[in-house]
Design an enzyme around this catalytic site. Structure first.
Site, PDB file in Angstrom:
ATOM      1  N   ASP A 427       0.865  -1.179   0.000  1.00  0.00           N
ATOM      2  CA  ASP A 427       0.000   0.000   0.000  1.00  0.00           C
ATOM      3  C   ASP A 427       0.903   1.231   0.000  1.00  0.00           C
ATOM      4  OD1 ASP A 427      -1.723   2.100   0.544  1.00  0.00           O
ATOM      5  OD2 ASP A 427      -2.898   0.990   2.026  1.00  0.00           O
ATOM      6  N   HIS A 428       0.872   1.976  -1.113  1.00  0.00           N
ATOM      7  CA  HIS A 428       1.803   3.098  -1.262  1.00  0.00           C
ATOM      8  C   HIS A 428       1.467   4.266  -0.338  1.00  0.00           C
ATOM      9  CE1 HIS A 428       5.294   4.597  -3.100  1.00  0.00           C
ATOM     10  NE2 HIS A 428       5.096   4.132  -4.333  1.00  0.00           N
ATOM     11  N   ARG A 429       0.305   4.253   0.304  1.00  0.00           N
ATOM     12  CA  ARG A 429       0.022   5.267   1.316  1.00  0.00           C
ATOM     13  C   ARG A 429       0.856   5.032   2.561  1.00  0.00           C
ATOM     14  NH1 ARG A 429      -6.231   4.334   2.250  1.00  0.00           N
ATOM     15  NH2 ARG A 429      -5.336   2.239   2.440  1.00  0.00           N
TER      16      ARG A 429
END
Length: 457
Positions: A427-429
């Site tokens: 998850d790039h967040r």
């Protein structure tokens, strides 16, 4: 007296279940706590016991239907003393007298059962199965005639004990032709399928009721269906919803690395030869799982979740390690709680126990919740690499590719080595590309040089 049994609350906030099938039929005499049906929630396969001994009067829900919690499932004719009646958590209905009911027997001696579940149980000998009524036989004959007219296949004839045996052995009754009277599937039929002696597919049974193919299309076999429709229920329904939510909520990214795991395989053989490891099923998955728990200590961002409501990133101080398991019911992802605390033999036992329970359909809802990171072993299918979708609420999922022996640079020369590709989706967040790369190279480094990590065992 007629008692109506409803679908109980199975916990974990579940509001409905799919009725997989009945293990009893109308007219069957059943015992207290005998399994009468199997239901599939979004998390597990559950067997429902009867809180009464008596005779099945009516099955109110067809197999395959989705049933809300509290909805009536079946009715049972019971003979319950008035003193016990008020304590039973089921719905009363008016008394009915069946035309072929036998003379009431003398009240048998009774003994107590589990507190809070059902009435008192008879301590006398096991009740005999009551002969099915003429009305029941006629009703089923009408159903079969209707099926023949409509061109539908007739379901397998099987008694509840044989149905349970087939379930325990993993035999699909729709693929078995019965050798008993009127096509009844017997215990021997099921055992023959398991032993590999004989397996008669249901196609033969379907061909008998399906109308012949049109003369204009002779190339299409009469028994070959043009399409097959499967209701989206249970695990498949939950998995689909979760994957869609994950794909459109978490911004996915992925990276991969190929590593020489020859030293890890050599270490694995050493462990297997060690008498201290006897009784523990160590595999490459066990060592990868251990490497992941070690690497997460150095890269905590991959062991985290995004709290949308609070606007916070929550990093876990523990590792609930999920192992994706392909089962007949679909993909299940049970988790090993506090996996970072387990030594290698304990981790091997936990993985083995969890995956076996998933395939047997006995995984509990608690095992299917609370995971913090997932490993999926796509290498068992001969696949080198992939980009798996995140389990909702998790920051990363690691895919293990198949191990191949191929030319590889080793000590400034070309040699045949065992190599494997590791892929991580994240998850790039929560995770930056550099953090994902550090985690992946840490796992790869441990597998390439396992002896350098003393905490591995």
């Amino acid at each position: 007296m007629i008692k109506t049994i409803t679908l109980p609350d199975l916990g974990e906030g579940l509001t409905e279940s799919d009725l997989v099938g009945w293990t009893v039929a109308v007219g069957d005499t059943i015992e207290l706590n005998q399994v009468v049906a199997e239901v599939e929630t979004a998390k597990a396969l559950v067997q429902l016991p009867s809180p009464y001994a008596g005779v099945v009067a009516e099955l109110l829900v067809p197999a395959g239907a989705t049933v809300p919690v509290g909805a009536p499932l079946l009715t049972i004719t019971v003979d319950v003393p008035a003193a016990v009646d008020d304590a039973v958590p089921v719905v009363d209905e008016p008394d009915v007298v069946e035309p072929d009911a036998a003379e009431p027997a003398a009240a048998p001696e009774r003994t107590a059962v589990l507190v809070g579940y059902g009435p008192l149980v008879e301590a006398s000998s096991r009740p005999r199965r009551r002969a099915r009524s003429a009305a029941w036989t006629a009703a089923h004959a009408v159903e079969e005639v209707a099926a023949l007219v409509a061109g539908r296949p007739i379901g397998p004839r099987v008694l509840p004990p044989v149905r349970k045996l087939a379930h325990d052995l993993g035999v699909d009754l729709n693929r078995v032709a019965g050798t008993g009277k009127d096509g009844l599937i017997t215990r021997e039929d099921v055992l023959h399928v398991v032993s590999g002696d004989r397996s008669t597919p249901v196609v033969a049974r379907e061909a008998a009721v399906r109308p012949p193919a049109p003369a204009s299309r002779p190339s299409v076999p009469a028994s070959a269906p043009r399409e097959r429709r499967t209701p989206v229920t249970g695990v498949r329904k939950q998995t689909a919803a979760a994957m869609v939510a994950s794909a459109f909520t978490a911004p996915h990214a992925s990276t991969s690395v190929t590593v020489d795991v020859t030293p890890t395989l050599e270490l694995l053989e050493h462990f297997r030869a060690d008498r201290a490891m006897a009784g523990h099923r160590l595999t490459i998955l066990t060592l990868v799982a251990k490497a992941v728990t070690i690497a997460l200590g150095r890269n905590p961002s991959l062991n985290a979740r995004w709290d949308e409501a609070a606007g916070e990133i929550v990093e876990h101080a523990y590792v609930n390690l999920c192992i994706a398991a392909a089962t007949p019911r679909g993909l299940l992802v049970p988790s090993i709680k506090d996996a970072e605390r387990l030594r290698l033999p304990e981790l091997a036992d936990a993985i083995d126990s969890l995956t076996e329970a998933a395939r047997a359909g006995t995984t509990t809802p608690a095992d299917l919740t609370g995971g913090t990171i997932t490993i999926t072993n796509i290498g068992v299918f001969g696949v080198d690499t992939g980009t798996p979708i995140l389990v909702p609420g998790q920051a990363a999922i690691l895919a293990i590719g198949t191990i191949r022996r191929q030319p590889w640079e080793f000590q400034d020369e070309i040699a045949l080595r065992h190599v494997m590709t590791l892929s991580v989706s994240f998850d790039h967040r929560l995770v930056d590309g550099a953090e994902a790369a550090h985690f992946l190279t840490d796992v790869a480094g441990i597998l390439a040089r396992p002896g350098s990590v003393l905490s591995l065992v």
